[in-house]
Design a protein around this motif. Structure first.
Motif, short mmCIF file in Angstrom:
data_model
loop_
_atom_site.label_atom_id
_atom_site.label_comp_id
_atom_site.label_asym_id
_atom_site.label_seq_id
_atom_site.Cartn_x
_atom_site.Cartn_y
_atom_site.Cartn_z
N PRO A 129 0.82 -1.22 0.00
CA PRO A 129 0.00 0.00 0.00
C PRO A 129 0.86 1.26 0.00
O PRO A 129 1.73 1.43 0.85
CB PRO A 129 -0.80 -0.12 1.30
N ARG A 130 0.63 2.14 -0.93
CA ARG A 130 1.40 3.38 -1.03
C ARG A 130 1.31 4.20 0.24
O ARG A 130 2.29 4.83 0.68
CB ARG A 130 0.89 4.19 -2.23
N ALA A 131 0.14 4.20 0.87
CA ALA A 131 -0.08 5.03 2.06
C ALA A 131 0.78 4.59 3.25
O ALA A 131 0.98 5.37 4.19
CB ALA A 131 -1.56 4.99 2.45
N LEU A 132 1.30 3.36 3.20
CA LEU A 132 2.09 2.86 4.33
C LEU A 132 3.59 2.90 4.08
O LEU A 132 4.36 2.45 4.93
CB LEU A 132 1.67 1.41 4.65
N GLU B 59 5.71 5.35 4.15
CA GLU B 59 6.48 6.18 5.07
C GLU B 59 6.61 5.56 6.46
O GLU B 59 7.41 6.00 7.26
CB GLU B 59 5.83 7.56 5.18
N ALA B 60 5.85 4.52 6.73
CA ALA B 60 5.90 3.90 8.06
C ALA B 60 7.14 3.04 8.26
O ALA B 60 7.42 2.60 9.38
CB ALA B 60 4.64 3.06 8.29
N GLY B 61 7.87 2.76 7.18
CA GLY B 61 9.09 1.97 7.30
C GLY B 61 8.88 0.47 7.32
O GLY B 61 9.83 -0.29 7.52
N LEU B 62 7.65 0.04 7.12
CA LEU B 62 7.36 -1.40 7.18
C LEU B 62 8.00 -2.15 6.02
O LEU B 62 8.55 -3.24 6.19
CB LEU B 62 5.85 -1.63 7.19
#
Length: 306
Positions: free
Chosen positions: A86-89, A91-94
């Protein structure tokens, strides 16, 4: 599985004599012959998360994909990450953690560090013994043992190596022990010391080498290394040729940090793989312009720089 079978039954059969395994058999990977003694094994693996920790998921996904290759008796060469995320995630570094977990299963020949111990999993001498076999002059027991060793897969040794977090290794085949070690050292920017007296040899290999059963490839291997190789004065000509002997289906040469070496060797031997410490990695390389260190022991051996 029944749904997948319905889909796959519509695939057009591969009409190519070099395609040894295709979708028709339901195997874990495709196999395509490159030459009489070499084939490329290819598989794609898609894996959804089954654990919460992204690092663990990456490690498990990589191990799951590698398992398909091991099931075919193949040796992994490289891995390609195919990610749907998912593009939205982002930045979370996952995703970085997932890919890091997969990379932690990767072993290359460019990660040797000074102080690493060199562990060899199969004895040398298959080139010499094979030459004697072709000449009809290899004792039956010697030939039988050499064939057993050459037919033994490196699968267990590879699995143990990965389980111990090893990051640097190579296999030992046509370029001989020192040739493949040289490639590893050049990629890592290091040098190494090998204790010839510690290197395991196939039964009868020393005697047969002394009698002249030396493949031309082994002699070329030694000649190619002369610029970067320094022998100790007490290393015999026979030892030198065996350290460069062109191997068929040789073992793995593993660079292991000293604090993990004892348990690595125990686990390799416990699973019927060979395991012998034959030297160590040191500072200095041809790239840095520094000569390899002088021998620190009186044992027979060689110093090799990358």
């Amino acid at each position: 599985m029944s749904e997948l079978t319905q889909v796959l039954r519509h695939l057009v059969p591969v009409d190519d004599p070099h395609a040894l395994v295709d979708a028709s058999t339901g195997d874990d990977a495709a196999v395509y012959r490159l030459s009489d003694d070499r084939a490329l094994v290819v598989t794609a693996d898609f894996f959804t998360p089954i654990v919460d920790d992204p690092l663990d998921f990456g490690r498990i996904a990589a191990a799951n994909a590698l398992s398909d290759l091991y099931a075919m008796g193949a040796r992994p060469l490289f891995g390609l990450n195919l990610v749907g995320f998912p593009r939205a995630l982002l930045e979370a570094g996952l995703l970085e953690r997932i890919l890091q977990g997969g990379a932690d299963r990767l072993v290359t020949n460019a990660a040797a560090e000074p102080g690493d111990l060199l562990v060899l999993t199969k004895p040398l001498g298959s080139g010499v013994v094979a030459t004697a076999i072709k000449a009809g002059d290899a004792p039956e027991a010697v030939a039988t043992e050499a064939i057993r060793v050459m037919a033994t897969l490196n699968r267990h040794a590879s699995e143990v190596m990965i389980a111990h977090g090893i990051r640097c290794a190579t296999d030992v085949t046509g370029f001989g022990l020192l040739g493949h070690l040289h490639n590893l050292l050049r990629a890592s920017g290091r040098s190494a010391r090998v204790d010839a007296a510690s290197v395991p040899l196939l039964e009868g290999a020393l005697v047969l080498a002394r009698r002249g059963y030396v493949p031309a490839g082994s002699t070329r291997n030694m000649e190619d290394l002369q610029a970067d190789l320094r022998w100790t004065s007490d290393t015999t000509p026979t030892q030198r040729i065996l350290l460069c002997d062109a191997q068929t289906s040789g073992g793995l040469l593993i660079c292991c940090p000293p604090d993990r070496c004892e348990t690595l060797v125990e686990d390799l031997i416990g699973g019927a793989s060979g395991a012998t410490v034959i030297g160590d990695v040191r500072e200095g390389s041809a790239m840095s312009g520094r000569a390899p260190p002088a021998a620190s022991t009186s044992s027979d051996g060689a110093t090799l720089k990358g």
